[in-house]
Write a protein that holds these residues in place. Structure first.
Motif, mmCIF file in Angstrom:
data_model
loop_
_atom_site.group_PDB
_atom_site.id
_atom_site.type_symbol
_atom_site.label_atom_id
_atom_site.label_comp_id
_atom_site.label_asym_id
_atom_site.label_seq_id
_atom_site.Cartn_x
_atom_site.Cartn_y
_atom_site.Cartn_z
ATOM 1 N N MET A 34 -1.279 21.400 -12.083
ATOM 2 C CA MET A 34 -1.644 21.699 -13.475
ATOM 3 C C MET A 34 -3.096 21.317 -13.729
ATOM 4 O O MET A 34 -3.562 20.272 -13.280
ATOM 5 C CB MET A 34 -0.742 20.939 -14.445
ATOM 6 C CG MET A 34 -1.152 21.091 -15.904
ATOM 7 S SD MET A 34 -0.229 20.048 -17.050
ATOM 8 C CE MET A 34 1.321 20.931 -17.089
ATOM 9 N N SER A 35 -3.815 22.145 -14.483
ATOM 10 C CA SER A 35 -5.180 21.814 -14.869
ATOM 11 C C SER A 35 -5.190 21.224 -16.280
ATOM 12 O O SER A 35 -4.369 21.589 -17.125
ATOM 13 C CB SER A 35 -6.071 23.058 -14.824
ATOM 14 O OG SER A 35 -5.617 24.032 -15.736
ATOM 15 N N PHE A 36 -6.111 20.317 -16.499
ATOM 16 C CA PHE A 36 -6.271 19.649 -17.788
ATOM 17 C C PHE A 36 -7.611 20.034 -18.406
ATOM 18 O O PHE A 36 -8.629 20.101 -17.710
ATOM 19 C CB PHE A 36 -6.236 18.126 -17.623
ATOM 20 C CG PHE A 36 -4.902 17.575 -17.234
ATOM 21 C CD1 PHE A 36 -4.049 17.046 -18.186
ATOM 22 C CD2 PHE A 36 -4.493 17.573 -15.908
ATOM 23 C CE1 PHE A 36 -2.819 16.531 -17.838
ATOM 24 C CE2 PHE A 36 -3.268 17.061 -15.542
ATOM 25 C CZ PHE A 36 -2.427 16.534 -16.517
ATOM 26 N N GLU A 49 -20.121 23.403 -30.222
ATOM 27 C CA GLU A 49 -19.999 24.853 -30.283
ATOM 28 C C GLU A 49 -19.429 25.308 -28.942
ATOM 29 O O GLU A 49 -19.607 24.657 -27.925
ATOM 30 C CB GLU A 49 -21.365 25.519 -30.493
ATOM 31 C CG GLU A 49 -22.068 25.094 -31.765
ATOM 32 C CD GLU A 49 -23.480 25.636 -31.840
ATOM 33 O OE1 GLU A 49 -23.896 26.292 -30.858
ATOM 34 O OE2 GLU A 49 -24.158 25.400 -32.840
ATOM 35 N N THR A 50 -18.747 26.433 -28.949
ATOM 36 C CA THR A 50 -18.234 26.939 -27.683
ATOM 37 C C THR A 50 -18.139 28.448 -27.725
ATOM 38 O O THR A 50 -17.758 29.037 -28.738
ATOM 39 C CB THR A 50 -16.861 26.332 -27.347
ATOM 40 O OG1 THR A 50 -16.408 26.863 -26.097
ATOM 41 C CG2 THR A 50 -15.820 26.634 -28.409
ATOM 42 N N GLY A 51 -18.512 29.062 -26.625
ATOM 43 C CA GLY A 51 -18.253 30.474 -26.439
ATOM 44 C C GLY A 51 -16.988 30.606 -25.614
ATOM 45 O O GLY A 51 -16.041 29.850 -25.780
ATOM 46 N N GLU A 52 -16.992 31.499 -24.661
ATOM 47 C CA GLU A 52 -15.832 31.639 -23.789
ATOM 48 C C GLU A 52 -15.825 30.489 -22.784
ATOM 49 O O GLU A 52 -16.791 30.263 -22.054
ATOM 50 C CB GLU A 52 -15.886 32.971 -23.051
ATOM 51 C CG GLU A 52 -14.666 33.218 -22.176
ATOM 52 C CD GLU A 52 -14.716 34.571 -21.493
ATOM 53 O OE1 GLU A 52 -13.861 34.836 -20.639
ATOM 54 O OE2 GLU A 52 -15.624 35.355 -21.832
ATOM 55 N N LEU A 53 -14.718 29.770 -22.718
ATOM 56 C CA LEU A 53 -14.618 28.661 -21.783
ATOM 57 C C LEU A 53 -14.630 29.167 -20.347
ATOM 58 O O LEU A 53 -14.024 30.185 -20.027
ATOM 59 C CB LEU A 53 -13.335 27.867 -22.025
ATOM 60 C CG LEU A 53 -13.328 26.924 -23.222
ATOM 61 C CD1 LEU A 53 -11.932 26.346 -23.417
ATOM 62 C CD2 LEU A 53 -14.328 25.804 -23.018
ATOM 63 N N LEU A 54 -15.296 28.412 -19.489
ATOM 64 C CA LEU A 54 -15.320 28.765 -18.077
ATOM 65 C C LEU A 54 -14.041 28.336 -17.375
ATOM 66 O O LEU A 54 -13.711 28.846 -16.310
ATOM 67 C CB LEU A 54 -16.535 28.111 -17.399
ATOM 68 C CG LEU A 54 -17.896 28.506 -17.971
ATOM 69 C CD1 LEU A 54 -19.000 27.748 -17.243
ATOM 70 C CD2 LEU A 54 -18.120 30.000 -17.859
ATOM 71 N N VAL A 55 -13.302 27.388 -17.948
ATOM 72 C CA VAL A 55 -12.069 26.919 -17.338
ATOM 73 C C VAL A 55 -10.978 27.978 -17.504
ATOM 74 O O VAL A 55 -10.918 28.692 -18.505
ATOM 75 C CB VAL A 55 -11.620 25.592 -17.979
ATOM 76 C CG1 VAL A 55 -11.218 25.779 -19.439
ATOM 77 C CG2 VAL A 55 -10.462 24.979 -17.196
ATOM 78 N N GLU A 56 -10.134 28.118 -16.486
ATOM 79 C CA GLU A 56 -8.975 28.982 -16.608
ATOM 80 C C GLU A 56 -8.008 28.368 -17.620
ATOM 81 O O GLU A 56 -8.136 27.212 -17.996
ATOM 82 C CB GLU A 56 -8.295 29.140 -15.246
ATOM 83 C CG GLU A 56 -9.161 29.843 -14.205
ATOM 84 C CD GLU A 56 -8.449 29.975 -12.872
ATOM 85 O OE1 GLU A 56 -7.265 29.569 -12.803
ATOM 86 O OE2 GLU A 56 -9.071 30.455 -11.930
ATOM 87 N N GLN A 57 -7.017 29.152 -18.018
ATOM 88 C CA GLN A 57 -6.033 28.660 -18.974
ATOM 89 C C GLN A 57 -5.476 27.310 -18.518
ATOM 90 O O GLN A 57 -4.840 27.210 -17.471
ATOM 91 C CB GLN A 57 -4.879 29.656 -19.111
ATOM 92 C CG GLN A 57 -3.699 29.143 -19.929
ATOM 93 C CD GLN A 57 -4.046 28.957 -21.396
ATOM 94 O OE1 GLN A 57 -4.760 29.763 -21.965
ATOM 95 N NE2 GLN A 57 -3.540 27.901 -22.004
ATOM 96 N N PRO A 58 -5.739 26.222 -19.271
ATOM 97 C CA PRO A 58 -5.242 24.915 -18.842
ATOM 98 C C PRO A 58 -3.742 24.788 -19.081
ATOM 99 O O PRO A 58 -3.170 25.455 -19.945
ATOM 100 C CB PRO A 58 -6.020 23.938 -19.732
ATOM 101 C CG PRO A 58 -6.297 24.728 -20.978
ATOM 102 C CD PRO A 58 -6.505 26.155 -20.518
ATOM 103 N N GLY A 59 -3.129 23.897 -18.319
ATOM 104 C CA GLY A 59 -1.724 23.599 -18.573
ATOM 105 C C GLY A 59 -1.548 22.567 -19.660
ATOM 106 O O GLY A 59 -0.489 22.487 -20.286
ATOM 107 N N HIS A 60 -2.613 21.768 -19.873
ATOM 108 C CA HIS A 60 -2.546 20.724 -20.900
ATOM 109 C C HIS A 60 -3.920 20.542 -21.529
ATOM 110 O O HIS A 60 -4.937 20.599 -20.827
ATOM 111 C CB HIS A 60 -2.074 19.400 -20.296
ATOM 112 C CG HIS A 60 -1.878 18.326 -21.337
ATOM 113 N ND1 HIS A 60 -0.677 18.133 -21.986
ATOM 114 C CD2 HIS A 60 -2.731 17.411 -21.864
ATOM 115 C CE1 HIS A 60 -0.800 17.152 -22.857
ATOM 116 N NE2 HIS A 60 -2.044 16.697 -22.807
#
Length: 309
Positions: free
Chosen positions: A1-3, A102-113
């Motif tokens: 899982m990614s956080f 501020e944030t645009g599109e997150l570089l992280v993939e869909q996190p699990g948590h």
């Protein structure tokens, strides 16, 4: 899982009782991300850092542990906190911080948590970005929250409680300290606050009480853990290490599973989190254990101090 952890980084300027000063990378959410990385978890921190000496110090500290750092806008200077330590290692804070995430599109993939907390979750204007991200992601991710109350930054009490409870309502797991509860709900007992918060949505509520240990509440269980006797260097980051260890144990649980956790799993989580905090207070600054250190500490704690009431 990614956080995914969303929140502030702070340079902790620690002043000892003898007048000496040390600078430690800090900020409650950053500490949680660091603790998860130390435990071998895949973690990204969405934060703000200035391109200044303390900003680079904090970024290097996080990246060295394996945290991916995403910066949502750069402040003029990296936030700081002067941390005063009393004779027992207890910490008090004076902040110099602005939060304009501020944030645009997150570089992280869909996190699990997703974990949020502290200054970033309740301080305008950046808090609006934090909550928007949580609301966007929570259909597919579990959420945790630690209010980590800083009274000097909270503003009007009634409005502050409302902001905290909005975050609680978005969360599956909430951790708070007894000092947080004393400020938010003066005179209320931990079980009263836990019941109030659980009615808003979380499956698990944890209350840390320093040397008095911790309490975990679910709909079916109330479990306590004693704190092991340790020589306290300082208490900086202890609650964040506790939170990282909780998330490490819960990291593979979906929202439906969280609601049905049995006593065995809950006891292990509480013992492991308490052991992580004990390791952290035994050394200077927010220095959580790695997995080998935590495994060893958990074994000592469980054999000698763990109990269910």
């Amino acid at each position: 899982m990614s956080f995914l952890v969303i929140g502030e980084c702070v340079a902790d300027i620690v002043r000892g009782a003898d007048g000496t000063e040390r600078i430690h990378p800090g900020g409650s959410p950053a500490n949680v991300a660091y603790g998860l990385a130390r435990l071998g978890r895949d973690v990204t921190l969405l934060t703000q850092l200035a391109d200044d000496p303390t900003g680079r110090l904090i970024a290097d500290h996080l990246k060295d542990a394996g945290v991916r750092v995403e910066v949502g806008g750069a402040p003029v200077r990296t936030p700081s906190a002067v941390v005063g330590l009393d004779a027992h290692g207890g910490a008090s804070y004076t902040f110099d911080i602005a939060w304009t995430l501020e944030t645009g599109e997150l570089l992280v993939e869909q996190p699990g948590h997703v974990h949020i907390g502290s200054i970033a979750a309740v301080t305008a204007p950046g808090a609006a970005t934090v909550l928007a991200e949580v609301e966007r992601l929570r259909d597919r991710a579990t959420v945790s929250y630690d209010p980590n109350v800083r009274p000097a930054l909270m503003g009007d009490h009634t409005e502050a409680v409302a902001r905290v409870e909005r975050c609680v309502a978005l969360s599956d797991v909430v951790k708070a300290s007894d000092e947080d509860l004393d400020w938010l709900y003066p005179g209320a007992e931990p079980h009263e606050v836990a019941a109030r918060w659980r009615a808003l949505g979380p499956a698990v509520v944890l209350i840390t009480r320093g040397a008095a240990g911790s309490i975990l509440f679910t709909g079916r269980e109330t479990i306590t853990a004693e704190a092991p006797p340790v020589t306290v260097v300082d208490t900086v980051g202890a609650g964040d290490s506790f939170m990282s260890a909780v998330l490490d144990v819960l990291g593979r649980r979906g929202r439906e599973t969280l609601a049905g956790l049995g006593a065995h799993d809950l006891v292990r989580m509480l013992c492991r989190a308490t052991a992580a905090a004990a390791v952290t207070v035994s050394r200077a600054g927010a220095q959580p254990p790695d997995r080998a250190e935590l495994d060893a500490a958990e074994e000592r704690f469980t054999l000698r101090f763990g109990r269910v009431r």
